[in-house]
Scaffold this motif. Structure first.
Motif, mmCIF file in Angstrom:
data_model
loop_
_atom_site.group_PDB
_atom_site.id
_atom_site.type_symbol
_atom_site.label_atom_id
_atom_site.label_comp_id
_atom_site.label_asym_id
_atom_site.label_seq_id
_atom_site.Cartn_x
_atom_site.Cartn_y
_atom_site.Cartn_z
ATOM 1 N N UNK A 1 0.790 -1.226 0.000
ATOM 2 C CA UNK A 1 0.000 0.000 0.000
ATOM 3 C C UNK A 1 0.819 1.271 0.000
ATOM 4 N N UNK A 2 2.127 1.182 0.296
ATOM 5 C CA UNK A 2 2.966 2.382 0.217
ATOM 6 C C UNK A 2 2.983 2.897 -1.220
ATOM 7 N N UNK A 3 3.258 4.170 -1.390
ATOM 8 C CA UNK A 3 3.441 4.747 -2.727
ATOM 9 C C UNK A 3 4.806 4.304 -3.248
ATOM 10 N N UNK A 4 4.805 3.710 -4.430
ATOM 11 C CA UNK A 4 6.024 3.181 -5.037
ATOM 12 C C UNK A 4 6.244 3.818 -6.401
ATOM 13 N N UNK A 5 7.487 4.235 -6.659
ATOM 14 C CA UNK A 5 7.833 4.707 -7.993
ATOM 15 C C UNK A 5 8.580 3.606 -8.731
ATOM 16 N N UNK A 6 8.518 3.675 -10.054
ATOM 17 C CA UNK A 6 9.252 2.724 -10.875
ATOM 18 C C UNK A 6 9.410 3.271 -12.276
ATOM 19 N N UNK A 7 10.352 2.705 -13.008
ATOM 20 C CA UNK A 7 10.642 3.187 -14.355
ATOM 21 C C UNK A 7 11.406 2.136 -15.132
ATOM 22 N N UNK A 8 11.369 2.273 -16.426
ATOM 23 C CA UNK A 8 12.272 1.584 -17.332
ATOM 24 C C UNK A 8 12.358 2.418 -18.597
ATOM 25 N N UNK B 1 8.558 4.933 -1.879
ATOM 26 C CA UNK B 1 9.585 3.897 -1.933
ATOM 27 C C UNK B 1 9.860 3.511 -3.383
ATOM 28 N N UNK B 2 10.983 2.824 -3.566
ATOM 29 C CA UNK B 2 11.330 2.235 -4.853
ATOM 30 C C UNK B 2 11.981 0.889 -4.573
ATOM 31 N N UNK C 1 15.524 -5.094 -2.646
ATOM 32 C CA UNK C 1 15.895 -4.027 -1.727
ATOM 33 C C UNK C 1 15.006 -2.817 -1.978
ATOM 34 N N UNK C 2 14.892 -1.988 -0.945
ATOM 35 C CA UNK C 2 14.058 -0.797 -1.075
ATOM 36 C C UNK C 2 14.809 0.451 -0.645
ATOM 37 N N UNK C 3 14.458 1.516 -1.310
ATOM 38 C CA UNK C 3 14.895 2.866 -0.955
ATOM 39 C C UNK C 3 13.630 3.663 -0.661
ATOM 40 N N UNK C 4 13.758 4.734 0.117
ATOM 41 C CA UNK C 4 12.594 5.550 0.451
ATOM 42 C C UNK C 4 13.009 7.003 0.644
ATOM 43 N N UNK C 5 12.031 7.860 0.443
ATOM 44 C CA UNK C 5 12.177 9.278 0.744
ATOM 45 C C UNK C 5 10.897 9.724 1.440
#
Length: 182
Positions: free
Chosen positions: A93-100, A132-133, A169-173
């Motif tokens: 449920x956290x907000x997650x960013x992603x890209x390619x 998070x990412x 793994x996760x990163x967050x801001x």
């Protein structure tokens, strides 16, 4: 015509349309681009991801989008903001960013440009408390971009996916960290 969601100096980020699937399959669903994302995916999987993005926009007004290069109007990537849905993730449920980004557009700064806009959108418009990412440790390019975005490594959010040879793994801001960057 697909709704434009965000614009940057070189990119248009727009909602995904059903007609995008063939081009996505050809330009983005390649061995190099999908190396750290489970490899090339069947058409049905990609179609389901596109549908999930459209559903996200319908339900919450955010989701994953197509990245188009302003200069050429060509699809150069896929990116966005969604909820964490991975079944093993400790933070659903956290907000997650992603890209390619498609391979012939790598190292041009498109991912950073797009994700800076998406992070600002997540905090500014959607009032996310934190973002998070997710990636695998081997995907150095992704976690370096996460760090460029001001994200910090969150080992407490790491998890194992039995289908992946490496831990996720996760990163967050946080909102506060983002505000300090403004």
């Amino acid at each position: 015509m697909a709704e434009i969601v965000l614009e940057t100096s070189r990119l248009i980020l727009r909602q995904i349309e059903a007609a995008d699937l063939d081009l996505h399959m050809r330009l983005l669903n390649t061995p190099a681009v999908m190396r750290y994302l489970g490899g090339v995916q069947p058409r049905e999987v990609m179609a389901a991801k596109h549908e999930a993005a459209r559903s996200g926009f319908a339900a919450e007004r955010f989701g994953f989008m197509i990245m188009e290069e302003r200069a050429t109007c060509e699809m150069v990537g896929h990116c966005g903001l969604r909820r964490v849905v991975h079944p093993q993730a400790p933070n659903p449920g956290d907000h997650e960013i992603g890209w390619l980004v498609r391979e012939d557009r790598w190292r041009m700064g498109y991912a950073h440009e797009a994700m800076r806009a998406v992070v600002d959108w997540g905090f500014g418009v959607h009032k996310a408390p934190h973002i998070v990412a997710l990636t695998c440790n081997a995907n150095v390019g992704s976690w370096r971009l996460m760090e460029k975005l001001g994200m910090e490594r969150r080992k407490d959010l790491d998890f194992v996916d039995p289908a992946d040879p490496e831990p996720i793994i996760q990163y967050a801001i946080t909102r506060e960290q983002w505000e300090q960057q403004q």
